[in-house]
Motif scaffolding. Structure first.
Motif, PDB file in Angstrom:
ATOM      1  N   GLY A   1       0.780  -1.226   0.000  1.00 10.14           N
ATOM      2  CA  GLY A   1       0.000   0.000   0.000  1.00 10.14           C
ATOM      3  C   GLY A   1       0.808   1.270   0.000  1.00 10.14           C
ATOM      4  O   GLY A   1       0.234   2.360   0.011  1.00 10.14           O
ATOM      5  N   SER A   2       2.139   1.160   0.018  1.00  8.00           N
ATOM      6  CA  SER A   2       2.975   2.362   0.067  1.00  8.00           C
ATOM      7  C   SER A   2       4.361   2.033  -0.461  1.00  8.00           C
ATOM      8  O   SER A   2       4.752   0.864  -0.564  1.00  8.00           O
ATOM      9  CB  SER A   2       3.089   2.885   1.500  1.00  8.00           C
ATOM     10  OG  SER A   2       3.800   1.965   2.317  1.00  8.00           O
ATOM     11  N   ALA A   3       5.116   3.078  -0.756  1.00  2.76           N
ATOM     12  CA  ALA A   3       6.490   2.882  -1.219  1.00  2.76           C
ATOM     13  C   ALA A   3       7.337   2.248  -0.133  1.00  2.76           C
ATOM     14  O   ALA A   3       8.192   1.389  -0.411  1.00  2.76           O
ATOM     15  CB  ALA A   3       7.086   4.229  -1.643  1.00  2.76           C
ATOM     16  N   SER A   4       7.137   2.649   1.125  1.00  2.00           N
ATOM     17  CA  SER A   4       7.934   2.077   2.207  1.00  2.00           C
ATOM     18  C   SER A   4       7.611   0.597   2.404  1.00  2.00           C
ATOM     19  O   SER A   4       8.511  -0.214   2.676  1.00  2.00           O
ATOM     20  CB  SER A   4       7.702   2.857   3.504  1.00  2.00           C
ATOM     21  OG  SER A   4       6.334   2.883   3.856  1.00  2.00           O
ATOM     22  N   MET A   5       6.361   0.217   2.232  1.00  2.99           N
ATOM     23  CA  MET A   5       5.990  -1.194   2.350  1.00  2.99           C
ATOM     24  C   MET A   5       6.586  -2.008   1.207  1.00  2.99           C
ATOM     25  O   MET A   5       7.056  -3.132   1.397  1.00  2.99           O
ATOM     26  CB  MET A   5       4.477  -1.338   2.384  1.00  2.99           C
ATOM     27  CG  MET A   5       4.025  -2.769   2.612  1.00  2.99           C
ATOM     28  SD  MET A   5       2.223  -2.891   2.726  1.00  2.99           S
ATOM     29  CE  MET A   5       2.028  -4.671   2.820  1.00  2.99           C
TER      30      MET A   5
ATOM     31  N   THR B   1       9.368 -19.883  12.804  1.00  2.04           N
ATOM     32  CA  THR B   1       9.000 -18.646  13.463  1.00  2.04           C
ATOM     33  C   THR B   1       8.485 -17.649  12.426  1.00  2.04           C
ATOM     34  O   THR B   1       8.515 -17.905  11.222  1.00  2.04           O
ATOM     35  CB  THR B   1      10.178 -18.051  14.235  1.00  2.04           C
ATOM     36  OG1 THR B   1      11.239 -17.751  13.313  1.00  2.04           O
ATOM     37  CG2 THR B   1      10.685 -19.029  15.288  1.00  2.04           C
ATOM     38  N   ALA B   2       8.031 -16.498  12.905  1.00  2.00           N
ATOM     39  CA  ALA B   2       7.443 -15.521  11.990  1.00  2.00           C
ATOM     40  C   ALA B   2       7.597 -14.128  12.563  1.00  2.00           C
ATOM     41  O   ALA B   2       7.926 -13.944  13.741  1.00  2.00           O
ATOM     42  CB  ALA B   2       5.973 -15.838  11.738  1.00  2.00           C
ATOM     43  N   VAL B   3       7.351 -13.156  11.704  1.00  6.12           N
ATOM     44  CA  VAL B   3       7.359 -11.759  12.128  1.00  6.12           C
ATOM     45  C   VAL B   3       6.117 -11.082  11.571  1.00  6.12           C
ATOM     46  O   VAL B   3       5.720 -11.315  10.424  1.00  6.12           O
ATOM     47  CB  VAL B   3       8.641 -11.031  11.653  1.00  6.12           C
ATOM     48  CG1 VAL B   3       8.760 -11.037  10.138  1.00  6.12           C
ATOM     49  CG2 VAL B   3       8.684  -9.602  12.177  1.00  6.12           C
ATOM     50  N   LEU B   4       5.472 -10.293  12.415  1.00  3.12           N
ATOM     51  CA  LEU B   4       4.459  -9.343  11.981  1.00  3.12           C
ATOM     52  C   LEU B   4       5.127  -7.981  11.958  1.00  3.12           C
ATOM     53  O   LEU B   4       5.893  -7.657  12.875  1.00  3.12           O
ATOM     54  CB  LEU B   4       3.268  -9.334  12.929  1.00  3.12           C
ATOM     55  CG  LEU B   4       2.384 -10.583  12.938  1.00  3.12           C
ATOM     56  CD1 LEU B   4       1.367 -10.503  14.065  1.00  3.12           C
ATOM     57  CD2 LEU B   4       1.671 -10.762  11.598  1.00  3.12           C
ATOM     58  N   ALA B   5       4.852  -7.208  10.933  1.00  2.00           N
ATOM     59  CA  ALA B   5       5.593  -5.956  10.783  1.00  2.00           C
ATOM     60  C   ALA B   5       4.728  -4.867  10.195  1.00  2.00           C
ATOM     61  O   ALA B   5       3.772  -5.122   9.454  1.00  2.00           O
ATOM     62  CB  ALA B   5       6.819  -6.175   9.891  1.00  2.00           C
ATOM     63  N   ASP B   6       5.080  -3.643  10.549  1.00  2.00           N
ATOM     64  CA  ASP B   6       4.549  -2.456   9.894  1.00  2.00           C
ATOM     65  C   ASP B   6       5.696  -1.716   9.245  1.00  2.00           C
ATOM     66  O   ASP B   6       6.864  -1.877   9.617  1.00  2.00           O
ATOM     67  CB  ASP B   6       3.825  -1.571  10.912  1.00  2.00           C
ATOM     68  CG  ASP B   6       2.470  -2.141  11.297  1.00  2.00           C
ATOM     69  OD1 ASP B   6       1.651  -2.377  10.392  1.00  2.00           O
ATOM     70  OD2 ASP B   6       2.230  -2.357  12.502  1.00  2.00           O
ATOM     71  N   CYS B   7       5.373  -0.901   8.257  1.00  2.00           N
ATOM     72  CA  CYS B   7       6.391  -0.270   7.413  1.00  2.00           C
ATOM     73  C   CYS B   7       6.178   1.240   7.379  1.00  2.00           C
ATOM     74  O   CYS B   7       5.814   1.793   6.329  1.00  2.00           O
ATOM     75  CB  CYS B   7       6.328  -0.848   5.998  1.00  2.00           C
ATOM     76  SG  CYS B   7       6.256  -2.642   5.936  1.00  2.00           S
ATOM     77  N   PRO B   8       6.399   1.924   8.486  1.00  2.00           N
ATOM     78  CA  PRO B   8       6.195   3.370   8.496  1.00  2.00           C
ATOM     79  C   PRO B   8       7.226   4.084   7.638  1.00  2.00           C
ATOM     80  O   PRO B   8       8.352   3.610   7.478  1.00  2.00           O
ATOM     81  CB  PRO B   8       6.360   3.738   9.976  1.00  2.00           C
ATOM     82  CG  PRO B   8       7.261   2.682  10.510  1.00  2.00           C
ATOM     83  CD  PRO B   8       6.890   1.423   9.782  1.00  2.00           C
ATOM     84  N   SER B   9       6.835   5.209   7.092  1.00  2.00           N
ATOM     85  CA  SER B   9       7.768   5.989   6.286  1.00  2.00           C
ATOM     86  C   SER B   9       8.814   6.682   7.145  1.00  2.00           C
ATOM     87  O   SER B   9       9.873   7.070   6.652  1.00  2.00           O
ATOM     88  CB  SER B   9       7.003   7.027   5.461  1.00  2.00           C
ATOM     89  OG  SER B   9       6.231   7.867   6.306  1.00  2.00           O
ATOM     90  N   SER B  10       8.515   6.823   8.450  1.00  2.00           N
ATOM     91  CA  SER B  10       9.470   7.389   9.401  1.00  2.00           C
ATOM     92  C   SER B  10       9.140   6.810  10.771  1.00  2.00           C
ATOM     93  O   SER B  10       8.010   6.360  11.003  1.00  2.00           O
ATOM     94  CB  SER B  10       9.395   8.916   9.432  1.00  2.00           C
ATOM     95  OG  SER B  10       8.161   9.335   9.975  1.00  2.00           O
ATOM     96  N   PRO B  11      10.094   6.797  11.714  1.00  2.00           N
ATOM     97  CA  PRO B  11       9.834   6.195  13.027  1.00  2.00           C
ATOM     98  C   PRO B  11       8.643   6.786  13.761  1.00  2.00           C
ATOM     99  O   PRO B  11       7.975   6.097  14.531  1.00  2.00           O
ATOM    100  CB  PRO B  11      11.142   6.449  13.791  1.00  2.00           C
ATOM    101  CG  PRO B  11      12.187   6.556  12.724  1.00  2.00           C
ATOM    102  CD  PRO B  11      11.502   7.232  11.570  1.00  2.00           C
ATOM    103  N   SER B  12       8.331   8.072  13.519  1.00  4.70           N
ATOM    104  CA  SER B  12       7.245   8.728  14.244  1.00  4.70           C
ATOM    105  C   SER B  12       5.925   8.725  13.486  1.00  4.70           C
ATOM    106  O   SER B  12       4.935   9.298  13.966  1.00  4.70           O
ATOM    107  CB  SER B  12       7.638  10.174  14.562  1.00  4.70           C
ATOM    108  OG  SER B  12       7.875  10.901  13.355  1.00  4.70           O
TER     109      SER B  12
ATOM    110  N   PRO C   1      12.951   2.438   7.250  1.00  3.55           N
ATOM    111  CA  PRO C   1      13.419   2.492   5.859  1.00  3.55           C
ATOM    112  C   PRO C   1      14.934   2.359   5.796  1.00  3.55           C
ATOM    113  O   PRO C   1      15.652   2.914   6.637  1.00  3.55           O
ATOM    114  CB  PRO C   1      12.966   3.882   5.389  1.00  3.55           C
ATOM    115  CG  PRO C   1      11.836   4.252   6.309  1.00  3.55           C
ATOM    116  CD  PRO C   1      12.179   3.635   7.630  1.00  3.55           C
ATOM    117  N   PRO C   2      15.456   1.618   4.822  1.00  6.61           N
ATOM    118  CA  PRO C   2      16.906   1.503   4.679  1.00  6.61           C
ATOM    119  C   PRO C   2      17.484   2.802   4.131  1.00  6.61           C
ATOM    120  O   PRO C   2      16.747   3.654   3.613  1.00  6.61           O
ATOM    121  CB  PRO C   2      17.067   0.361   3.670  1.00  6.61           C
ATOM    122  CG  PRO C   2      15.833   0.446   2.832  1.00  6.61           C
ATOM    123  CD  PRO C   2      14.738   0.869   3.786  1.00  6.61           C
TER     124      PRO C   2
END
Length: 244
Positions: free
Chosen positions: A49-53, A100-111, A140-141
């Motif tokens: 849904g986003s560039a960061s994702m 094992t697994a990871v659930l993750a969110d992909c914010p464009s910035s930490p805040s 983001p890398p």
């Protein structure tokens, strides 16, 4: 839609095979809308849904420990201390080879997102830890790393590995570090060999520092011990199988 206790769902549901529980919105005026990432790991498409994702999908797709990927496969519900029901839909799910697994969110910035994501983070971290998983807000890398991975991802499809023997020839040519252009010339026609080299860099069979821009004189060497992970674990700092 099925509701299960979290501890039961974590051991009985293959989240990597589920469709999103909610769609990514299309926001008028936004430069980036929902799309599809073709996963080299699964051979299937994963919505984003986003560039960061999309960038985080790319990083996870490149990790050889990842065996499954999906987007928004689960909605977690809980009650606050005051009794109000809360919910959260993590953007990404990744399954690892050890189960094992990871659930993750992909914010464009930490805040990004304000206080609500931070409150949900504490709940999801505890829930995932209880079943031996993890929850992460993936940062983001660096821009150069992201640009290099986007380029290599254009060659992630197996068709770019080239004819039989070409990958072995590349490993031999880059047994010791040497400039990319020199190794390609030693193997053969660059029109055939260069895409195969980019595919090998994506797969981790060849390696180079990804925090420096890729160019024809960048030093490349064969990965003689993939157990070290080389630079593939960049997620801790990767539509269509066509390029882009």
């Amino acid at each position: 839609m099925t509701q299960l206790p979290w501890d039961q769902a974590a051991v009985s549901v293959r989240f990597e095979d589920l469709a999103p529980v909610s769609a990514f919105p299309v926001v008028p005026g936004r430069r980036w809308g929902p799309g599809w990432w073709w996963s080299a790991t699964t051979g299937r498409h994963v919505v984003h849904g986003s560039a960061s994702m999309r960038t985080q999908l790319m990083i996870l797709d490149r990790d050889p420990d990842v065996t499954g990927l999906s987007a928004r496969p689960v909605r977690l519900l809980w009650r606050d201390p005051d009794g109000r029901v809360r919910s959260w839909v993590p953007q990404l799910f990744a399954r690892y080879a050890d189960g094992t697994a990871v659930l993750a969110d992909c914010p464009s910035s930490p805040s990004a997102g304000g206080d609500r994501p931070q409150r949900a983070r504490m709940v999801l971290e505890a829930a995932c830890a209880r079943v031996g998983w993890s929850y992460r807000r993936l940062e983001p890398p660096p821009a150069v790393v992201a640009a290099n991975l986007r380029w290599l991802a254009g060659y992630r499809h197996p068709r770019y590995q080239g004819p039989p023997g070409l990958q072995a020839a590349l490993a031999e040519a880059f047994a010791a570090p040497r400039p990319l252009a020199d190794g390609i010339a030693a193997v053969g026609d660059s029109l055939q060999v260069l895409p195969a080299a980019y595919h090998a860099l994506w797969c981790g069979h060849l390696r180079t520092p990804l925090d420096e821009p890729l160019h024809e004189r960048v030093l490349i060497c064969a990965d003689t011990d993939r157990g070290e992970g080389v630079e593939r674990r960049l997620s801790n700092a990767g539509g269509d199988p066509e390029r882009g």
